[in-house]
Design a protein around this motif. Sequence first.
Motif, PDB file in Angstrom:
ATOM      1  N   PRO A  10      -7.938  15.670  -3.744  1.00 42.83           N
ATOM      2  CA  PRO A  10      -6.949  14.634  -4.074  1.00 42.83           C
ATOM      3  C   PRO A  10      -7.237  13.976  -5.421  1.00 42.83           C
ATOM      4  CG  PRO A  10      -7.861  14.303  -1.872  1.00 42.83           C
ATOM      5  CD  PRO A  10      -8.682  15.357  -2.533  1.00 42.83           C
ATOM      6  N   LYS A  11      -6.195  13.538  -6.071  1.00 39.75           N
ATOM      7  CA  LYS A  11      -6.320  12.791  -7.327  1.00 39.75           C
ATOM      8  C   LYS A  11      -6.089  11.312  -7.023  1.00 39.75           C
ATOM      9  CE  LYS A  11      -5.084  16.550 -10.352  1.00 39.75           C
ATOM     10  NZ  LYS A  11      -6.327  17.205 -10.192  1.00 39.75           N
ATOM     11  N   ASN A  12      -6.540  10.453  -7.900  1.00 36.89           N
ATOM     12  CA  ASN A  12      -6.328   9.008  -7.766  1.00 36.89           C
ATOM     13  C   ASN A  12      -6.850   8.466  -6.432  1.00 36.89           C
ATOM     14  OD1 ASN A  12      -4.990   8.993 -10.294  1.00 36.89           O
ATOM     15  ND2 ASN A  12      -3.127   9.684  -9.282  1.00 36.89           N
ATOM     16  N   ILE A  13      -8.094   8.756  -6.135  1.00 35.56           N
ATOM     17  CA  ILE A  13      -8.715   8.272  -4.906  1.00 35.56           C
ATOM     18  C   ILE A  13      -9.099   6.809  -5.081  1.00 35.56           C
ATOM     19  CG2 ILE A  13     -10.651   8.574  -3.329  1.00 35.56           C
ATOM     20  CD1 ILE A  13     -10.779  11.519  -4.283  1.00 35.56           C
ATOM     21  N   ARG A  14      -8.770   5.992  -4.074  1.00 35.37           N
ATOM     22  CA  ARG A  14      -9.113   4.569  -4.096  1.00 35.37           C
ATOM     23  C   ARG A  14      -9.984   4.228  -2.892  1.00 35.37           C
ATOM     24  NH1 ARG A  14      -6.726   1.321  -7.648  1.00 35.37           N
ATOM     25  NH2 ARG A  14      -4.946   2.087  -8.807  1.00 35.37           N
ATOM     26  N   ALA A  15     -10.840   3.233  -3.072  1.00 37.60           N
ATOM     27  CA  ALA A  15     -11.697   2.774  -1.981  1.00 37.60           C
ATOM     28  C   ALA A  15     -10.836   2.333  -0.798  1.00 37.60           C
ATOM     29  CB  ALA A  15     -12.574   1.621  -2.459  1.00 37.60           C
ATOM     30  N   ASN A  16     -11.327   2.599   0.396  1.00 37.90           N
ATOM     31  CA  ASN A  16     -10.703   2.196   1.668  1.00 37.90           C
ATOM     32  C   ASN A  16      -9.377   2.887   1.977  1.00 37.90           C
ATOM     33  OD1 ASN A  16     -12.827   0.376   2.345  1.00 37.90           O
ATOM     34  ND2 ASN A  16     -11.965  -1.054   0.862  1.00 37.90           N
ATOM     35  N   GLU A  82      -6.608  -0.865  -4.193  1.00 35.14           N
ATOM     36  CA  GLU A  82      -5.449  -1.475  -4.822  1.00 35.14           C
ATOM     37  C   GLU A  82      -5.268  -2.889  -4.265  1.00 35.14           C
ATOM     38  OE1 GLU A  82      -0.783  -0.361  -5.712  1.00 35.14           O
ATOM     39  OE2 GLU A  82      -2.093   1.042  -4.695  1.00 35.14           O
ATOM     40  N   VAL A  83      -5.035  -3.835  -5.146  1.00 34.77           N
ATOM     41  CA  VAL A  83      -4.858  -5.230  -4.730  1.00 34.77           C
ATOM     42  C   VAL A  83      -3.393  -5.450  -4.394  1.00 34.77           C
ATOM     43  CG1 VAL A  83      -5.035  -7.637  -5.448  1.00 34.77           C
ATOM     44  CG2 VAL A  83      -6.763  -5.966  -6.188  1.00 34.77           C
ATOM     45  N   VAL A  84      -3.140  -5.928  -3.171  1.00 35.31           N
ATOM     46  CA  VAL A  84      -1.777  -6.209  -2.718  1.00 35.31           C
ATOM     47  C   VAL A  84      -1.510  -7.683  -2.948  1.00 35.31           C
ATOM     48  CG1 VAL A  84      -0.193  -6.188  -0.785  1.00 35.31           C
ATOM     49  CG2 VAL A  84      -1.912  -4.382  -1.015  1.00 35.31           C
ATOM     50  N   GLN A  85      -0.389  -7.972  -3.616  1.00 38.05           N
ATOM     51  CA  GLN A  85      -0.075  -9.388  -3.906  1.00 38.05           C
ATOM     52  C   GLN A  85       1.133  -9.845  -3.142  1.00 38.05           C
ATOM     53  OE1 GLN A  85      -0.399 -10.644  -7.856  1.00 38.05           O
ATOM     54  NE2 GLN A  85      -2.093  -9.306  -8.304  1.00 38.05           N
TER      55      GLN A  85
END
Length: 85
Positions: A10-16, A82-85
């Motif tokens: 996968p590309k663009n892997i983010r924590a959690n 990613e920070v959710v606002q």
Amino acid sequence: VTVLPNISIPKNIRANELVTFKDETDKATEWNWKISESGETGNSKSFSTSFKKAGRYTISLSLKGEYMKSDTTFQVSVANAEVVQ
């Protein structure tokens, strides 16, 4: 015979976030995945996991099949969640 694995990374892997690595190597019948940093393992064609923190992670895959084998290691970069606002 040693073969080169055909791994979908996968590309663009983010924590959690759940990510799945998948092997498409012809004639493979056994898979052994391992994440060096956590010791997490898997033994199927697809391996799903989530990374707790951003950083670089080393993943190993050993394949076996009729008349073939393969051992490979690769690294993935994991970005902050990613920070959710």
